[in-house]
Enzyme design. Structure first.
Site, PDB file in Angstrom:
ATOM      1  N   ASP A 241       4.767 -22.346  -9.584  1.00  6.97           N
ATOM      2  CA  ASP A 241       5.113 -22.233 -11.010  1.00  6.97           C
ATOM      3  C   ASP A 241       6.574 -22.590 -11.258  1.00  6.97           C
ATOM      4  OD1 ASP A 241       5.162 -19.642  -9.501  1.00  6.97           O
ATOM      5  OD2 ASP A 241       6.314 -18.992 -11.236  1.00  6.97           O
ATOM      6  N   ASN A 242       7.341 -22.765 -10.195  1.00  8.60           N
ATOM      7  CA  ASN A 242       8.735 -23.173 -10.338  1.00  8.60           C
ATOM      8  C   ASN A 242       8.930 -24.604  -9.848  1.00  8.60           C
ATOM      9  OD1 ASN A 242       9.351 -20.630 -11.328  1.00  8.60           O
ATOM     10  ND2 ASN A 242       9.945 -19.820  -9.332  1.00  8.60           N
TER      11      ASN A 242
HETATM   12  P1  AMP Z   1      10.252 -16.291 -12.015  1.00  9.41           P
HETATM   13  O1  AMP Z   1      10.124 -15.730 -10.655  1.00  9.41           O
HETATM   14  O2  AMP Z   1      11.541 -15.915 -12.723  1.00  9.41           O
HETATM   15  O3  AMP Z   1      10.004 -17.752 -12.067  1.00  9.41           O
HETATM   16  O4  AMP Z   1       9.133 -15.589 -12.912  1.00  9.41           O
HETATM   17  C1  AMP Z   1       7.804 -15.446 -12.531  1.00  9.41           C
HETATM   18  C2  AMP Z   1       7.000 -14.924 -13.680  1.00  9.41           C
HETATM   19  O5  AMP Z   1       7.456 -13.636 -14.098  1.00  9.41           O
HETATM   20  C3  AMP Z   1       7.031 -15.777 -14.933  1.00  9.41           C
HETATM   21  O6  AMP Z   1       5.764 -15.722 -15.516  1.00  9.41           O
HETATM   22  C4  AMP Z   1       8.060 -15.098 -15.782  1.00  9.41           C
HETATM   23  O7  AMP Z   1       7.899 -15.368 -17.161  1.00  9.41           O
HETATM   24  C5  AMP Z   1       7.786 -13.640 -15.470  1.00  9.41           C
HETATM   25  N1  AMP Z   1       8.988 -12.801 -15.707  1.00  9.41           N
HETATM   26  C6  AMP Z   1      10.113 -12.745 -14.963  1.00  9.41           C
HETATM   27  N2  AMP Z   1      10.968 -11.839 -15.467  1.00  9.41           N
HETATM   28  C7  AMP Z   1      10.378 -11.293 -16.558  1.00  9.41           C
HETATM   29  C8  AMP Z   1      10.746 -10.290 -17.516  1.00  9.41           C
HETATM   30  N3  AMP Z   1      11.919  -9.674 -17.455  1.00  9.41           N
HETATM   31  N4  AMP Z   1       9.860 -10.005 -18.494  1.00  9.41           N
HETATM   32  C9  AMP Z   1       8.673 -10.614 -18.568  1.00  9.41           C
HETATM   33  N5  AMP Z   1       8.269 -11.565 -17.698  1.00  9.41           N
HETATM   34  C10 AMP Z   1       9.101 -11.901 -16.711  1.00  9.41           C
HETATM   35 MG    MG Z   2       9.474 -19.225 -12.913  1.00  9.65          MG
END
Ligand code: AMP
Ligand code: MG
Length: 465
Positions: A241-242
């Site tokens: 997803d990244n």
């Molecule tokens: P990431 O690891 O930052 O790429 O995020 C992975 C997933 O977690 C994505 O779907 C983000 O939108 C969600 N996410 C990360 N931090 C938050 C947060 N503080 N509130 C809601 N969703 C989050």
């Molecule tokens: Mg992400």
């Protein structure tokens, strides 16, 4: 104050299965902390009202939405992720004719927030701002930072109450491998086909169908990850997803640039197994492309043929990565065209650097001078290596163009964040200025080029973003 953004939205015209239409959540008190005027001009944006970039005011022409996607996190499939704390305001056509997304990150909860609060705190917002803009200045494809706005609201993390902030991020799109995975896994083949056509038109118009798209994304990701390797960058969370279809770096979480070189280096506190260690990144890029391939295969009736075609494309990627690596590291040691023996020459230098804990950036930055050997305690071994190397008559200009003198070092980022939390944005401004010209940095920034002292070393970066 008004803001004029020349929106030209396309994602919002796709069927509703791809997103949830939703406005960002207003904040208590929007204060502009950082504004990227050059990027705003490139995008044709007039005005910088902080309430717009905090999500409090929705600008005219926006079609705010949260995008749906899934993804493999640390190798495990999560069937639903999505923008849990981001809102796509819309798209503009920039002055080069390129379509760009304008997204708020930290803009409040969405239907995809799961347990999260939808918010971001100042630290990761400024970290992403600085590192993504540094990446751009290094010439590496990346999302950009347009604005950082304080929200005047606390955000609660492990450390306690922290100041909230919203980042405005600009991307050539936010399409991820995970955006394709979710529809493939659900068996929603019409949606997958629509998405594939959209991605081809937007990013790889020359691509001939889904396999052409796969080939183009593999090439873009091979270039991207090789570019990361050449500057000692560790992304830290290379989940599917990244991983973008455009080949831009996205989602700067627990990322870091290495100081002392080690191919096994990991910064992220949650990456216990070292899945996303520095030296693993090329392998992970291939793994991610295999997941994209698995999704795209669902579009074909003749699965056997599709599997054979996709396998051939993904299997070509290690060779592409290797060629890009050799080209980039060849340039770093001053070699324009490389011979098969140069691979060993480069690997031998890296092995010496690893044994000695030599600073990655400063060793390469000094290579064209006599000071290079000062980066090593075992100077005799370096001298032996250098004799072999000089026999290849390295090009000094090429080395200077290929080796940045400055990168955003972790201890400097942490110090910048600490100052910003205390209300002092001067270290942020200074870092941004220095990182803006990484290949020819002014002598007043010499302190920013120094590796951390023992007490300054930041051993880990945290995902508590
Ligand atoms: P990431 O690891 O930052 O790429 O995020 C992975 C997933 O977690 C994505 O779907 C983000 O939108 C969600 N996410 C990360 N931090 C938050 C947060 N503080 N509130 C809601 N969703 C989050
Ligand atoms: Mg992400």
């Amino acid at each position: 104050m008004t803001v004029r953004i020349p929106f030209d939205n396309s994602y919002a015209t796709l069927p509703g299965v791809f997103y949830t239409r939703l406005d960002p959540t207003p904040v208590a008190q929007a204060d502009m902390l950082a504004w990227n005027a050059d990027l705003a001009a490139e995008l044709g944006i007039e005005g910088s009202d902080p309430t717009v970039f905090a999500g409090t005011t929705v600008p005219d022409g926006a079609a705010p939405l949260a995008q749906l996607y899934a993804g493999h996190q640390f190798g495990n499939y999560n069937p639903q992720l999505g923008d849990g704390r981001a809102i796509l305001l819309g798209e503009v056509i920039d002055r080069h004719g390129q379509r760009r997304d304008i997204q708020l990150k930290g803009s409040g909860p969405t239907p995809y927030s799961r347990m999260g609060d939808g918010r971001a705190w100042l630290g990761p917002v400024l970290r992403e701002y600085v590192v993504s803009e540094a990446m751009h200045a290094l010439g590496i494809p990346t999302t950009r930072a347009l604005a950082a706005v304080a929200t005047g609201e606390p955000v609660y993390r492990e450390q306690g109450a922290l100041p909230g902030a919203v980042l405005t991020r600009v991307a050539s799109s936010h399409l991820r491998v995970g955006t394709f995975q979710i529809f493939a896994h659900r068996g929603e083949i019409d949606a997958l086909r629509t998405l594939t056509d959209y991605a081809i038109a937007r990013h790889h118009p020359e691509a001939d169908g889904p396999m052409g798209l796969l080939k183009a994304v593999c090439a873009a990701q091979a270039e991207l990850v090789s570019a990361w390797m050449s500057v000692g960058f560790i992304h830290g969370v290379m989940n599917t997803d990244n991983c973008t279809l455009s080949g831009e770096t996205i989602d700067y979480g627990p990322c870091a640039f290495m100081d002392a070189y080690h191919e096994g280096r990991v910064f992220s506190s949650i990456d216990q197994m070292g899945r996303y260690a520095f030296g693993n990144q090329p392998r992970i890029a291939v793994w991610n492309m295999a997941q994209l391939a698995t999704a795209l295969i669902q579009l074909f009736d003749d699965k056997e043929q599709a599997v054979a075609d996709a396998t051939a494309i993904v299997h070509a990627m290690p060779g592409q990565l290797q060629a890009a690596w050799l080209r980039r590291f060849g340039a770093k040691i001053g070699l324009e065209g490389t011979t098969p023996g140069d691979q060993t020459l480069i690997e031998d230098l890296l092995a010496l650097m690893q044994t000695d804990g030599a600073d990655f950036t400063n060793t390469f930055a000094a290579l064209h001078t006599d000071a290079a050997r000062d980066q090593f305690t075992d100077r005799a071994s370096f001298d032996t290596w250098a004799r072999r190397w000089r026999a290849r008559t390295p090009d000094t200009d090429l080395m200077q163009r290929s080796n940045p003198q400055i990168i955003p070092r972790n201890h400097r980022i942490e110090a910048m964040i600490e100052a910003a939390v205390a209300g002092d944005m001067a270290p942020f401004q200074r870092l941004m200025t220095a990182l803006g010209t990484p290949y020819g940095v002014a002598p007043d920034f010499d302190d920013l080029r120094r590796p951390p002292s023992q007490s300054e070393i930041v051993p880990a970066t945290f995902c508590g973003t």
